[in-house]
Scaffold this active site. Structure first.
Site, short mmCIF file in Angstrom:
data_model
loop_
_atom_site.label_atom_id
_atom_site.label_comp_id
_atom_site.label_asym_id
_atom_site.label_seq_id
_atom_site.Cartn_x
_atom_site.Cartn_y
_atom_site.Cartn_z
N HIS A 34 0.85 -1.20 0.00
CA HIS A 34 0.00 0.00 0.00
C HIS A 34 0.88 1.24 0.00
O HIS A 34 1.74 1.42 0.88
CB HIS A 34 -0.91 -0.02 1.23
CG HIS A 34 -1.90 1.10 1.29
ND1 HIS A 34 -3.12 1.06 0.62
CD2 HIS A 34 -1.88 2.29 1.93
CE1 HIS A 34 -3.79 2.18 0.86
NE2 HIS A 34 -3.06 2.95 1.65
N MET A 38 0.72 11.78 -0.76
CA MET A 38 0.10 12.99 -0.19
C MET A 38 0.75 14.22 -0.79
O MET A 38 1.98 14.26 -0.94
CB MET A 38 0.33 13.00 1.32
CG MET A 38 -0.16 11.75 2.02
SD MET A 38 0.23 11.83 3.78
CE MET A 38 -0.29 10.21 4.31
N HIS A 67 -2.76 4.76 -3.10
CA HIS A 67 -3.80 5.59 -2.50
C HIS A 67 -3.40 7.05 -2.68
O HIS A 67 -2.49 7.53 -2.01
CB HIS A 67 -3.90 5.20 -1.01
CG HIS A 67 -4.85 6.03 -0.22
ND1 HIS A 67 -4.85 6.00 1.16
CD2 HIS A 67 -5.83 6.89 -0.58
CE1 HIS A 67 -5.79 6.82 1.61
NE2 HIS A 67 -6.39 7.38 0.59
N MET A 138 -11.59 5.23 4.76
CA MET A 138 -10.66 5.78 5.75
C MET A 138 -11.24 5.62 7.15
O MET A 138 -12.35 6.06 7.43
CB MET A 138 -10.39 7.26 5.47
CG MET A 138 -9.65 7.54 4.16
SD MET A 138 -8.14 6.58 3.95
CE MET A 138 -7.19 7.08 5.37
N GLY A 143 -3.77 11.56 6.04
CA GLY A 143 -2.67 12.51 6.17
C GLY A 143 -1.52 12.01 7.02
O GLY A 143 -0.38 12.42 6.82
N GLY A 178 -5.30 2.96 11.44
CA GLY A 178 -5.49 2.47 12.81
C GLY A 178 -5.87 1.01 12.92
O GLY A 178 -6.40 0.59 13.95
C1 DX5 Z 1 -3.32 7.64 6.23
C2 DX5 Z 1 -2.86 6.62 5.23
C3 DX5 Z 1 -2.76 5.24 5.78
C4 DX5 Z 1 -1.72 5.11 6.86
C5 DX5 Z 1 -2.07 3.95 7.72
O1 DX5 Z 1 -3.47 8.87 5.58
O2 DX5 Z 1 -3.77 6.55 4.14
O3 DX5 Z 1 -2.55 4.28 4.76
O4 DX5 Z 1 -0.43 4.96 6.34
O5 DX5 Z 1 -1.21 3.96 8.80
P1 DX5 Z 1 -1.60 3.36 10.21
O6 DX5 Z 1 -1.87 1.90 10.01
O7 DX5 Z 1 -0.39 3.64 11.02
O8 DX5 Z 1 -2.84 4.08 10.68
ZN ZN Z 2 -3.61 4.75 2.64
#
Ligand code: DX5
Ligand code: ZN
Length: 219
Positions: A34, A38, A67, A138, A143, A178
């Site tokens: 994944h 950003m 993503h 999400m 972020g 999370g």
């Molecule tokens: C958040 C990302 C997630 C993030 C997940 O903006 O899209 O993919 O990296 O990280 P964890 O598992 O640490 O919440």
């Molecule tokens: Zn992500």
């Protein structure tokens, strides 16, 4: 038994040892890599760009699940296809002409995903669901890695699962943010098909074992 897919988020990898961490994912029970992109505009953070993505793509042996947390994602569809992305997810909130964007992703040879923020109801996808290969739901505000899972996600997963069954589409439900061993099993019970996990995997003592346990606790 459902077989949940695990997609470790490389945002939590050690960038000084990126090749090592990508290879760890290659050798693990994970299904996808994944990649979180950003732009500092759609989300208040900048992650990594093309040279880093190219490095990941060079070493990765599993499908690249990209993503995009960026405005105007249409500008980069071809670039991600050229880099070898297999699944490209754009944010619902960043697309004025979502249907057109989904068609463009498919025309470029990738699976089309739509990510939705925690405040966005799943019902907004009702009229595009048959064109969506994956919904990246999400479960934190996008972020940053390492945030706490938002409990309301369970309800949204169940609602989306009902919509998918009612329309009889093959859309996968991916949960992002999370995810850990406390919520993985419940998410799969609610209808999740793919779990993204960043810090839970990479901050653990033995990431490969953590990936394997996530895959098995959740099945
Ligand atoms: C958040 C990302 C997630 C993030 C997940 O903006 O899209 O993919 O990296 O990280 P964890 O598992 O640490 O919440
Ligand atoms: Zn992500």
């Amino acid at each position: 038994m459902s077989s949940v897919k695990i997609a470790p988020s490389l945002l939590a990898a050690d960038f000084g040892n990126l090749q090592r961490d990508v290879e760890m994912v290659n050798d693990s029970a994970a299904d996808w890599h994944h990649l979180d992109i950003m732009d500092g505009v759609f989300v208040p953070n900048i992650s990594y760009g093309m040279p880093v993505i190219k490095t990941i793509a060079t070493h990765a042996t599993k499908p690249l699940d990209v993503h995009l947390m960026i405005v105007d994602p249409d500008r980069y569809i071809q670039a991600f296809a050229d880099l070898g992305a297999n699944i490209l997810s754009v944010h619902y909130e960043a697309c004025t002409h979502l249907h057109r964007t989904l068609q463009a992703i498919k025309e470029a040879g990738m699976k089309a995903g739509v990510a939705i923020n925690p405040h966005t109801p799943v019902t907004v996808l009702e009229d595009t669901l048959k064109d969506i290969d994956l919904v990246c739901m999400m479960s934190v505000n996008p972020g940053f890695g390492g945030q706490s899972f938002i409990q309301n996600t369970f309800k949204k997963v169940r609602q989306l699962k009902e919509m998918i069954e009612a329309q009889n589409t093959d859309t996968l439900i991916e949960i992002d943010g999370g995810v850990n061993d406390q919520n993985a099993g419940h998410l799969v019970e609610a209808g999740a098909d793919v779990l993204v996990a960043g810090s839970f995997v990479f901050r653990s003592e033995d990431p490969k074992t953590t990936i394997a346990s996530l895959a098995s606790t959740a099945s």
